[in-house]
Design a protein around this motif. Structure first.
Motif, mmCIF file in Angstrom:
data_model
loop_
_atom_site.group_PDB
_atom_site.id
_atom_site.type_symbol
_atom_site.label_atom_id
_atom_site.label_comp_id
_atom_site.label_asym_id
_atom_site.label_seq_id
_atom_site.Cartn_x
_atom_site.Cartn_y
_atom_site.Cartn_z
ATOM 1 N N GLU A 55 57.336 -4.278 4.304
ATOM 2 C CA GLU A 55 55.976 -4.987 4.787
ATOM 3 C C GLU A 55 55.029 -3.955 5.104
ATOM 4 O OE1 GLU A 55 54.675 -8.473 7.845
ATOM 5 O OE2 GLU A 55 56.661 -7.410 8.317
ATOM 6 N N ARG A 56 55.357 -2.846 5.795
ATOM 7 C CA ARG A 56 54.424 -1.626 5.953
ATOM 8 C C ARG A 56 54.066 -1.015 4.770
ATOM 9 N NH1 ARG A 56 58.124 -0.094 10.121
ATOM 10 N NH2 ARG A 56 59.176 1.256 8.638
ATOM 11 N N ALA A 57 54.921 -1.115 3.697
ATOM 12 C CA ALA A 57 54.423 -0.522 2.122
ATOM 13 C C ALA A 57 53.320 -1.439 1.535
ATOM 14 C CB ALA A 57 55.517 -0.051 1.506
ATOM 15 N N GLY A 58 53.271 -2.893 2.078
ATOM 16 C CA GLY A 58 52.308 -3.547 1.353
ATOM 17 C C GLY A 58 52.923 -4.408 0.205
ATOM 18 N N TRP A 59 54.229 -4.260 0.070
ATOM 19 C CA TRP A 59 54.983 -4.561 -1.042
ATOM 20 C C TRP A 59 55.444 -6.280 -0.657
ATOM 21 C CZ3 TRP A 59 58.821 -0.629 -3.366
ATOM 22 C CH2 TRP A 59 58.142 0.368 -4.014
ATOM 23 N N ILE A 60 55.573 -6.504 0.582
ATOM 24 C CA ILE A 60 56.002 -8.010 0.797
ATOM 25 C C ILE A 60 54.860 -8.479 2.116
ATOM 26 C CG2 ILE A 60 58.202 -8.010 0.267
ATOM 27 C CD1 ILE A 60 58.823 -7.809 3.179
ATOM 28 N N ASP A 61 54.867 -9.618 2.166
ATOM 29 C CA ASP A 61 53.689 -10.362 3.360
ATOM 30 C C ASP A 61 54.516 -11.348 4.010
ATOM 31 O OD1 ASP A 61 51.471 -9.084 3.067
ATOM 32 O OD2 ASP A 61 50.461 -10.417 1.685
ATOM 33 N N ARG A 62 54.272 -11.379 5.165
ATOM 34 C CA ARG A 62 55.211 -12.561 6.174
ATOM 35 C C ARG A 62 54.124 -13.731 5.893
ATOM 36 N NH1 ARG A 62 56.311 -11.799 12.334
ATOM 37 N NH2 ARG A 62 56.918 -9.670 11.250
ATOM 38 N N THR A 63 54.616 -15.015 5.385
ATOM 39 C CA THR A 63 53.522 -15.876 5.093
ATOM 40 C C THR A 63 53.811 -16.911 6.347
ATOM 41 O OG1 THR A 63 55.825 -16.971 4.159
ATOM 42 C CG2 THR A 63 54.431 -15.981 2.945
ATOM 43 N N ARG A 64 54.817 -16.941 7.080
ATOM 44 C CA ARG A 64 54.854 -18.046 8.186
ATOM 45 C C ARG A 64 56.246 -17.739 9.215
ATOM 46 N NH1 ARG A 64 58.337 -22.655 6.350
ATOM 47 N NH2 ARG A 64 59.068 -22.305 4.037
ATOM 48 N N THR A 65 56.175 -18.508 10.226
ATOM 49 C CA THR A 65 57.068 -18.202 10.969
ATOM 50 C C THR A 65 57.770 -19.809 11.619
ATOM 51 O OG1 THR A 65 56.658 -16.047 12.075
ATOM 52 C CG2 THR A 65 58.316 -17.246 13.318
ATOM 53 N N GLU A 66 58.859 -20.157 11.507
ATOM 54 C CA GLU A 66 59.343 -21.177 11.808
ATOM 55 C C GLU A 66 60.673 -21.024 12.502
ATOM 56 O OE1 GLU A 66 59.680 -24.386 8.646
ATOM 57 O OE2 GLU A 66 57.447 -23.915 8.061
ATOM 58 N N ASP A 67 60.867 -21.858 13.590
ATOM 59 C CA ASP A 67 61.907 -21.661 14.429
ATOM 60 C C ASP A 67 62.441 -20.158 14.681
ATOM 61 O OD1 ASP A 67 62.061 -24.549 14.860
ATOM 62 O OD2 ASP A 67 63.008 -24.811 12.988
ATOM 63 N N ARG A 68 61.669 -19.163 14.840
ATOM 64 C CA ARG A 68 62.040 -17.869 14.938
ATOM 65 C C ARG A 68 62.732 -17.259 13.627
ATOM 66 N NH1 ARG A 68 65.962 -16.900 19.708
ATOM 67 N NH2 ARG A 68 67.533 -17.270 18.170
ATOM 68 N N ARG A 69 62.320 -17.938 12.453
ATOM 69 C CA ARG A 69 62.643 -17.238 11.256
ATOM 70 C C ARG A 69 61.347 -16.876 10.571
ATOM 71 N NH1 ARG A 69 66.949 -21.615 8.515
ATOM 72 N NH2 ARG A 69 68.652 -20.949 9.746
ATOM 73 N N HIS A 70 61.111 -15.702 10.273
ATOM 74 C CA HIS A 70 60.081 -15.012 9.495
ATOM 75 C C HIS A 70 60.192 -15.403 7.956
ATOM 76 C CE1 HIS A 70 58.789 -13.505 13.303
ATOM 77 N NE2 HIS A 70 59.781 -12.905 13.578
ATOM 78 N N TYR A 71 59.333 -15.886 7.288
ATOM 79 C CA TYR A 71 59.338 -15.902 5.955
ATOM 80 C C TYR A 71 58.460 -15.061 5.154
ATOM 81 C CZ TYR A 71 61.658 -20.455 6.560
ATOM 82 O OH TYR A 71 62.613 -21.459 6.896
ATOM 83 N N TYR A 72 58.864 -14.435 3.977
ATOM 84 C CA TYR A 72 58.354 -13.574 3.490
ATOM 85 C C TYR A 72 58.320 -13.633 1.713
ATOM 86 C CZ TYR A 72 59.594 -10.658 7.487
ATOM 87 O OH TYR A 72 59.793 -10.376 8.675
ATOM 88 N N VAL A 73 57.302 -13.278 1.230
ATOM 89 C CA VAL A 73 57.206 -13.449 -0.225
ATOM 90 C C VAL A 73 56.588 -11.878 -0.849
ATOM 91 C CG1 VAL A 73 54.782 -14.446 -0.271
ATOM 92 C CG2 VAL A 73 56.218 -14.817 -1.932
ATOM 93 N N LEU A 74 56.787 -11.648 -2.088
ATOM 94 C CA LEU A 74 56.106 -10.429 -2.683
ATOM 95 C C LEU A 74 54.962 -10.559 -2.627
ATOM 96 C CD1 LEU A 74 58.329 -9.679 -6.007
ATOM 97 C CD2 LEU A 74 58.347 -8.374 -3.806
ATOM 98 N N THR A 75 54.124 -9.249 -2.494
ATOM 99 C CA THR A 75 52.517 -9.085 -2.865
ATOM 100 C C THR A 75 52.516 -8.941 -4.300
ATOM 101 O OG1 THR A 75 52.581 -6.898 -2.111
ATOM 102 C CG2 THR A 75 52.166 -8.634 -0.655
ATOM 103 N N GLU A 76 51.257 -8.790 -4.773
ATOM 104 C CA GLU A 76 51.000 -8.094 -6.024
ATOM 105 C C GLU A 76 51.435 -6.799 -6.220
ATOM 106 O OE1 GLU A 76 46.855 -7.232 -8.489
ATOM 107 O OE2 GLU A 76 47.076 -9.102 -7.382
ATOM 108 N N ARG A 77 51.268 -6.023 -5.229
ATOM 109 C CA ARG A 77 51.792 -4.636 -5.353
ATOM 110 C C ARG A 77 53.337 -4.698 -5.350
ATOM 111 N NH1 ARG A 77 50.720 0.109 -1.004
ATOM 112 N NH2 ARG A 77 51.530 1.627 -1.973
#
Length: 100
Positions: A55-77
Motif C-alpha cells: 500500500e505504501r508503494a502504491g501497488w494496492i489500494d484499500r477499497t473498504r472496511t467491513e467488520d474490521r476487515r480491510h479489503y484491497y485491490v491492485l492499482t494500475e501501478r
C-alpha cells in the motif's frame, strides 16, 4: 510513495496475484493456499506486513472496511509490477529449460 525491489519475494508475488480481485487479508491467505495447491501457505503476520508495504508503494489500494476487515485491490501501478514480475519469472524459467 516508497519503491519496492524489482524482484519480489514469492509471498509478495502471490499477494499481488490474489489481489487481481478485491480481497481482505484472510481471503488472500485462503486464495493463495488454493491456487498454489497448498505449496504457499501465508501467515497472517506476513500478509498484513506485506499489505502495508504494498500500500505504501502504491501497488494496492484499500477499497473498504467491513467488520474490521480491510479489503484491497491492485492499482494500475500494482498491475504493471505484477506483469513485470510475471515476465521476469517466465524468462528465468526459459533460461532454466535451456540449461536442463
Amino acid at each position: 510513495m516508497a519503491d519496492l525491489k524489482e524482484e519480489l519475494s514469492e509471498t509478495m508475488y502471490c499477494i499481488l496475484l490474489s489481489l487481481q480481485e478485491e480481497r481482505h487479508g484472510y481471503g488472500i491467505i485462503q486464495h493463495v493456499t488454493d491456487f498454489t495447491a497448498g505449496y504457499v501457505q501465508l501467515g497472517a503476520g506476513t500478509v498484513y506486513t506485506s499489505l502495508k508495504k504494498l500500500e505504501r508503494a502504491g501497488w494496492i489500494d484499500r477499497t473498504r472496511t467491513e467488520d474490521r476487515r480491510h479489503y484491497y485491490v491492485l492499482t494500475e501501478r500494482g498491475t504493471q509490477a505484477l506483469d513485470d514480475q510475471t515476465r521476469r519469472i517466465a524468462r528465468l524459467h526459459a533460461y532454466g529449460k535451456g540449461i536442463a
